[in-house]
Design a protein around this motif. Structure first.
Motif, PDB file in Angstrom:
ATOM      1  N   LEU A 435      37.140  40.350  43.376  1.00 44.34           N
ATOM      2  CA  LEU A 435      37.908  41.226  42.481  1.00 44.34           C
ATOM      3  C   LEU A 435      38.038  42.639  43.040  1.00 44.34           C
ATOM      4  O   LEU A 435      39.024  43.335  42.757  1.00 44.34           O
ATOM      5  CB  LEU A 435      37.250  41.251  41.097  1.00 44.34           C
ATOM      6  N   SER A 436      37.068  43.064  43.848  1.00 42.74           N
ATOM      7  CA  SER A 436      37.152  44.410  44.434  1.00 42.74           C
ATOM      8  C   SER A 436      38.317  44.532  45.401  1.00 42.74           C
ATOM      9  O   SER A 436      38.839  45.631  45.626  1.00 42.74           O
ATOM     10  CB  SER A 436      35.842  44.756  45.147  1.00 42.74           C
ATOM     11  N   LYS A 437      38.752  43.417  45.974  1.00 38.35           N
ATOM     12  CA  LYS A 437      39.905  43.431  46.880  1.00 38.35           C
ATOM     13  C   LYS A 437      41.214  43.553  46.098  1.00 38.35           C
ATOM     14  O   LYS A 437      42.228  44.006  46.627  1.00 38.35           O
ATOM     15  CB  LYS A 437      39.892  42.185  47.752  1.00 38.35           C
ATOM     16  N   ILE A 438      41.184  43.128  44.832  1.00 35.92           N
ATOM     17  CA  ILE A 438      42.360  43.233  43.977  1.00 35.92           C
ATOM     18  C   ILE A 438      42.381  44.583  43.263  1.00 35.92           C
ATOM     19  O   ILE A 438      43.440  45.181  43.061  1.00 35.92           O
ATOM     20  CB  ILE A 438      42.371  42.072  42.951  1.00 35.92           C
ATOM     21  N   TYR A 439      41.177  45.051  42.897  1.00 41.62           N
ATOM     22  CA  TYR A 439      41.039  46.305  42.161  1.00 41.62           C
ATOM     23  C   TYR A 439      40.094  47.246  42.921  1.00 41.62           C
ATOM     24  O   TYR A 439      38.940  47.453  42.521  1.00 41.62           O
ATOM     25  CB  TYR A 439      40.480  46.044  40.758  1.00 41.62           C
ATOM     26  N   PRO A 440      40.545  47.809  44.033  1.00 43.54           N
ATOM     27  CA  PRO A 440      39.650  48.627  44.862  1.00 43.54           C
ATOM     28  C   PRO A 440      39.148  49.897  44.185  1.00 43.54           C
ATOM     29  O   PRO A 440      38.131  50.461  44.585  1.00 43.54           O
ATOM     30  CB  PRO A 440      40.516  48.964  46.088  1.00 43.54           C
ATOM     31  N   LYS A 441      39.835  50.346  43.122  1.00 43.97           N
ATOM     32  CA  LYS A 441      39.418  51.568  42.439  1.00 43.97           C
ATOM     33  C   LYS A 441      38.412  51.307  41.319  1.00 43.97           C
ATOM     34  O   LYS A 441      37.871  52.254  40.739  1.00 43.97           O
ATOM     35  CB  LYS A 441      40.639  52.274  41.837  1.00 43.97           C
ATOM     36  N   VAL A 442      38.159  50.044  40.988  1.00 40.34           N
ATOM     37  CA  VAL A 442      37.334  49.706  39.820  1.00 40.34           C
ATOM     38  C   VAL A 442      35.984  49.184  40.270  1.00 40.34           C
ATOM     39  O   VAL A 442      35.898  48.249  41.079  1.00 40.34           O
ATOM     40  CB  VAL A 442      38.035  48.644  38.944  1.00 40.34           C
ATOM     41  N   ASN A 443      34.920  49.756  39.737  1.00 43.02           N
ATOM     42  CA  ASN A 443      33.566  49.276  40.005  1.00 43.02           C
ATOM     43  C   ASN A 443      33.065  48.541  38.763  1.00 43.02           C
ATOM     44  O   ASN A 443      32.481  49.134  37.857  1.00 43.02           O
ATOM     45  CB  ASN A 443      32.637  50.435  40.354  1.00 43.02           C
ATOM     46  N   ILE A 444      33.323  47.246  38.723  1.00 41.48           N
ATOM     47  CA  ILE A 444      32.950  46.447  37.557  1.00 41.48           C
ATOM     48  C   ILE A 444      31.444  46.474  37.346  1.00 41.48           C
ATOM     49  O   ILE A 444      30.954  46.522  36.203  1.00 41.48           O
ATOM     50  CB  ILE A 444      33.459  44.996  37.724  1.00 41.48           C
ATOM     51  N   ALA A 445      30.692  46.456  38.440  1.00 41.21           N
ATOM     52  CA  ALA A 445      29.230  46.384  38.345  1.00 41.21           C
ATOM     53  C   ALA A 445      28.657  47.545  37.546  1.00 41.21           C
ATOM     54  O   ALA A 445      27.617  47.398  36.885  1.00 41.21           O
ATOM     55  CB  ALA A 445      28.618  46.339  39.744  1.00 41.21           C
ATOM     56  N   ASP A 446      29.288  48.719  37.596  1.00 39.79           N
ATOM     57  CA  ASP A 446      28.798  49.873  36.852  1.00 39.79           C
ATOM     58  C   ASP A 446      28.787  49.638  35.347  1.00 39.79           C
ATOM     59  O   ASP A 446      28.077  50.325  34.600  1.00 39.79           O
ATOM     60  CB  ASP A 446      29.670  51.104  37.148  1.00 39.79           C
ATOM     61  N   HIS A 447      29.581  48.677  34.893  1.00 37.58           N
ATOM     62  CA  HIS A 447      29.707  48.427  33.455  1.00 37.58           C
ATOM     63  C   HIS A 447      28.870  47.238  32.970  1.00 37.58           C
ATOM     64  O   HIS A 447      28.766  47.024  31.758  1.00 37.58           O
ATOM     65  CB  HIS A 447      31.179  48.158  33.106  1.00 37.58           C
ATOM     66  N   ILE A 448      28.283  46.457  33.878  1.00 37.77           N
ATOM     67  CA  ILE A 448      27.597  45.228  33.489  1.00 37.77           C
ATOM     68  C   ILE A 448      26.307  45.541  32.739  1.00 37.77           C
ATOM     69  O   ILE A 448      25.525  46.405  33.128  1.00 37.77           O
ATOM     70  CB  ILE A 448      27.302  44.353  34.723  1.00 37.77           C
ATOM     71  N   MET A 449      26.094  44.798  31.661  1.00 39.46           N
ATOM     72  CA  MET A 449      24.874  44.898  30.855  1.00 39.46           C
ATOM     73  C   MET A 449      24.199  43.526  30.796  1.00 39.46           C
ATOM     74  O   MET A 449      24.876  42.498  30.808  1.00 39.46           O
ATOM     75  CB  MET A 449      25.193  45.362  29.428  1.00 39.46           C
ATOM     76  N   GLY A 450      22.880  43.507  30.714  1.00 45.98           N
ATOM     77  CA  GLY A 450      22.167  42.254  30.513  1.00 45.98           C
ATOM     78  C   GLY A 450      22.315  41.291  31.669  1.00 45.98           C
ATOM     79  O   GLY A 450      22.755  41.645  32.769  1.00 45.98           O
ATOM     80  N   ASP A 451      21.940  40.040  31.418  1.00 44.78           N
ATOM     81  CA  ASP A 451      21.986  38.994  32.433  1.00 44.78           C
ATOM     82  C   ASP A 451      23.290  38.214  32.358  1.00 44.78           C
ATOM     83  O   ASP A 451      23.798  37.951  31.262  1.00 44.78           O
ATOM     84  CB  ASP A 451      20.812  38.022  32.251  1.00 44.78           C
ATOM     85  N   PRO A 452      23.827  37.814  33.501  1.00 46.21           N
ATOM     86  CA  PRO A 452      25.041  36.984  33.504  1.00 46.21           C
ATOM     87  C   PRO A 452      24.742  35.578  33.005  1.00 46.21           C
ATOM     88  O   PRO A 452      23.581  35.156  32.950  1.00 46.21           O
ATOM     89  CB  PRO A 452      25.470  36.988  34.966  1.00 46.21           C
ATOM     90  N   ILE A 453      25.798  34.861  32.664  1.00 48.99           N
ATOM     91  CA  ILE A 453      25.687  33.484  32.176  1.00 48.99           C
ATOM     92  C   ILE A 453      26.654  32.624  32.977  1.00 48.99           C
ATOM     93  O   ILE A 453      27.811  33.010  33.188  1.00 48.99           O
ATOM     94  CB  ILE A 453      26.024  33.398  30.672  1.00 48.99           C
ATOM     95  N   THR A 454      26.201  31.457  33.401  1.00 51.49           N
ATOM     96  CA  THR A 454      27.070  30.590  34.203  1.00 51.49           C
ATOM     97  C   THR A 454      26.861  29.132  33.821  1.00 51.49           C
ATOM     98  O   THR A 454      25.875  28.773  33.169  1.00 51.49           O
ATOM     99  CB  THR A 454      26.790  30.786  35.708  1.00 51.49           C
ATOM    100  N   VAL A 455      27.803  28.293  34.228  1.00 48.30           N
ATOM    101  CA  VAL A 455      27.687  26.855  34.020  1.00 48.30           C
ATOM    102  C   VAL A 455      28.440  26.124  35.120  1.00 48.30           C
ATOM    103  O   VAL A 455      29.467  26.597  35.606  1.00 48.30           O
ATOM    104  CB  VAL A 455      28.250  26.447  32.630  1.00 48.30           C
ATOM    105  N   SER A 456      27.888  24.996  35.543  1.00 48.37           N
ATOM    106  CA  SER A 456      28.588  24.006  36.370  1.00 48.37           C
ATOM    107  C   SER A 456      28.383  22.672  35.664  1.00 48.37           C
ATOM    108  O   SER A 456      27.293  22.093  35.710  1.00 48.37           O
ATOM    109  CB  SER A 456      28.022  23.952  37.789  1.00 48.37           C
ATOM    110  N   TRP A 457      29.410  22.199  34.984  1.00 45.42           N
ATOM    111  CA  TRP A 457      29.235  21.034  34.118  1.00 45.42           C
ATOM    112  C   TRP A 457      28.842  19.776  34.888  1.00 45.42           C
ATOM    113  O   TRP A 457      28.142  18.902  34.361  1.00 45.42           O
ATOM    114  CB  TRP A 457      30.514  20.787  33.321  1.00 45.42           C
ATOM    115  N   GLU A 458      29.258  19.673  36.144  1.00 42.22           N
ATOM    116  CA  GLU A 458      28.949  18.469  36.914  1.00 42.22           C
ATOM    117  C   GLU A 458      27.466  18.372  37.250  1.00 42.22           C
ATOM    118  O   GLU A 458      26.971  17.283  37.570  1.00 42.22           O
ATOM    119  CB  GLU A 458      29.790  18.420  38.186  1.00 42.22           C
ATOM    120  N   SER A 459      26.734  19.485  37.204  1.00 42.26           N
ATOM    121  CA  SER A 459      25.297  19.441  37.528  1.00 42.26           C
ATOM    122  C   SER A 459      24.430  19.251  36.290  1.00 42.26           C
ATOM    123  O   SER A 459      23.214  19.146  36.402  1.00 42.26           O
ATOM    124  CB  SER A 459      24.882  20.734  38.247  1.00 42.26           C
TER     125      SER A 459
END
Length: 554
Positions: A435-459
């Motif tokens: 995403l940084s290559k699409i939005y070079p001016k935006v630092n998304i990480a500066d806004h992140i709170m808490g722990d991320p959540i993910t899923v891979s349904w096949e596993s």
């Protein structure tokens, strides 16, 4: 424009044009079972949409549904809250619910869950959309803002649908709820397209033959409605046509606070009317407050009764069994007596193909993407479709009093498999890098709170994949599974065990398929217990011989 053309499209067929929404809302009710069978025990394997809806309706008929669950309550309607928050969730499974899913919305409205427009690409709910392909980044708020090639792709797909599927006429027949006209158009399409792929449909159309490979590539990457569809190119075209004609890819909404609460509320809901059970009874109460453990064995005893064995070895006897879990679990996770199903049905269950899917979410401090770039006046970040690793990025504003949520990446098949071995932090870092290559001016990480959540349904051992994706030639397999609730001609040893879920339906990945097959199973179990529908409100099995799906020769 005529009044008829103004009627809404609902999930009325096309394979089996039966009005499930009318059946479940009719004042006469779904039917009745003999008083002598009141309290009959029915095992329900799985606490997803199919299991909860079937359990709720069977309870209303006076049956005692006992729910078994091997994993998390809710199945693939999984709304995982971010730690320390209330109503800030990651929708790991179903997250977009088209308004044409009138059977599902019957229950949403019944339990009082609110919904809002889903922030799909090029919709007002998204605000703005960025399409990033081969390093070229385009900003748009509507389709009109995109270059000519995107308009050509959209028009070509519309023409292809008209050319090979009589699309407008079929959709009008669905609007009009005209079963005979629907079947007259749809049944020949089944014969023509069951063994042909989505990609074949595109390249064989006159509209796309006039265009370049680049047009087909753009179609695969960006698609129509909700995003790119190249992961579906190998699938049977019938799967895609059903999505289009039922408008599952249009007018979608999300459930405020998470869709999983619909099932929790049904679990705890006291019905307005109910046979046999005293006032105040709920599914939760009938189940002693919680589902049973996961099932490890399904069998019959010498008396012909159905037996369920749970993971701790407890064996219970049931009058009927409803299997709503993923079909492959019948052989991989459960010792299932082969004699319970016909060998042709076993072939269908084992050959059913499931697709991979991965999502990764982060919670952020606010909806910073709505900030304006001082140089361009545009949103600093947008709903994003790209050929990069993230594929689809969705933005959820929960209002000024709650943190916001970003689905950093929503991917399928090969793109999902790229994520499969990676821990959640690495998935986030890869997504942020893309995403940084699409939005070079935006630092998304500066806004992140808490722990991320993910899923891979096949596993996940309880799912082994996200949802069914029928391959060419699988129509006959689907028909065997879907029609299984019609058991009048079955040998005795195969009666009493039923199936439901979106994987059994004609519309995998859409909750309406789970709803409709669960209602088929309710009719089947009611009939199995000696019950009948009301003469003024016939059920799906009562009209199946007349309106049922076309039976292709073996």
């Amino acid at each position: 424009m005529s009044n008829a053309s103004q009627k809404p499209v609902t999930a009325f067929g096309p394979d089996f044009p039966f009005a499930y929404d009318d059946w479940i809302s009719h004042s006469a009710g779904l039917g009745q079972i003999p008083a002598a069978r009141h309290g009959a025990k029915v095992a329900i394997i799985g606490s997803g949409a199919a299991g909860m809806i079937a359990g709720y309706e069977l309870m209303r008929l006076g049956v005692k549904p006992i729910v078994y669950e091997s994993g998390q309550f809710g199945g693939r309607l999984r709304s995982q809250p971010f730690e320390g928050t209330e109503g800030v969730i990651a929708e790991l499974g179903g997250m977009r619910f088209p308004v044409s899913s009138t059977g599902f919305y019957h229950y949403v409205d019944k339990v009082g869950v609110k919904s809002e427009p889903f922030p799909n690409p090029l919709t007002a709910a998204a605000g703005s959309t960025v399409i990033d392909l081969e390093g070229e980044t385009l900003y748009a708020e509507t389709l009109d803002d995109l270059p000519k090639i995107y308009h050509e792709v959209a028009q070509a797909y519309h023409e292809a649908l008209e050319e090979s599927a009589q699309f407008s006429a079929l959709k009008q027949a669905i609007r009009d709820r005209d079963p005979e006209r629907i079947k007259a158009i749809w049944n020949p399409i089944v014969r023509d397209w069951d063994e042909r792929t989505f990609y074949d449909f595109i390249v064989a159309s006159k509209a796309f033959q006039k265009l370049s490979f680049r047009h087909r590539e753009v179609f695969g990457q960006v698609g129509f409605g909700t995003g790119g569809w190249d992961s579906d190119f190998p699938n049977s075209m019938l799967e895609i046509l059903r999505v289009n004609v039922n408008e599952f890819d249009d007018n979608q909404r999300y459930m405020v606070g998470g869709v999983e609460q619909v099932l929790h509320k049904l679990w705890q809901r006291v019905p307005e009317t109910m046979a046999h059970w005293p006032e105040g009874i709920t599914l939760k109460i009938l189940n002693g407050g919680a589902p049973r453990p996961g099932v490890t064995k399904i069998s019959r005893n010498e008396a012909g009764e159905l037996l369920i064995t749970d993971r701790w070895g407890k064996v219970e006897t049931y009058d009927a069994v409803l299997v709503t879990c993923q079909s492959h679990l019948l052989t991989t996770a459960m010792d299932t007596d082969e004699s319970l199903f016909d060998q042709k049905l076993w072939m269908a269950l084992d050959r059913t193909r499931f697709m991979q899917s991965s999502k990764t979410f982060v919670m952020v401090d606010r909806a910073f993407w709505k900030d304006k770039d001082p140089e361009t006046g545009r949103d600093v970040m947008s709903m994003t479709l790209t050929d990069r690793m993230t594929r689809g990025t969705y933005l959820f504003d929960n209002g000024p009093d709650k943190p916001s949520v970003i689905c950093l990446t929503y991917s399928w098949m090969t793109d999902a498999l790229k994520m499969l071995p990676l821990p959640v932090d690495q998935r986030v870092k890869l997504a942020l890098s893309a995403l940084s290559k699409i939005y070079p001016k935006v630092n998304i990480a500066d806004h992140i709170m808490g722990d991320p959540i993910t899923v891979s349904w096949e596993s996940d051992p309880n799912f082994l994949g996200a949802f069914k994706g029928a391959l060419p030639g699988h129509y006959r397999y689907n028909l065997r599974m879907y029609s299984h609730f019609m058991q009048q001609s079955f040998p005795q040893e195969q009666r009493g065990i039923f199936m439901a879920g979106d994987g059994v339906s004609w519309t995998p990945a859409w909750v309406e398929g789970a709803v409709q097959t669960s209602l088929n199973a309710v009719w089947g179990i009611m009939t199995h217990l000696g019950g009948t529908t009301h003469p003024e409100n016939p059920g799906p099995g009562d009209v199946y011989d007349t309106l049922g799906p076309v039976d292709l020769p073996e």
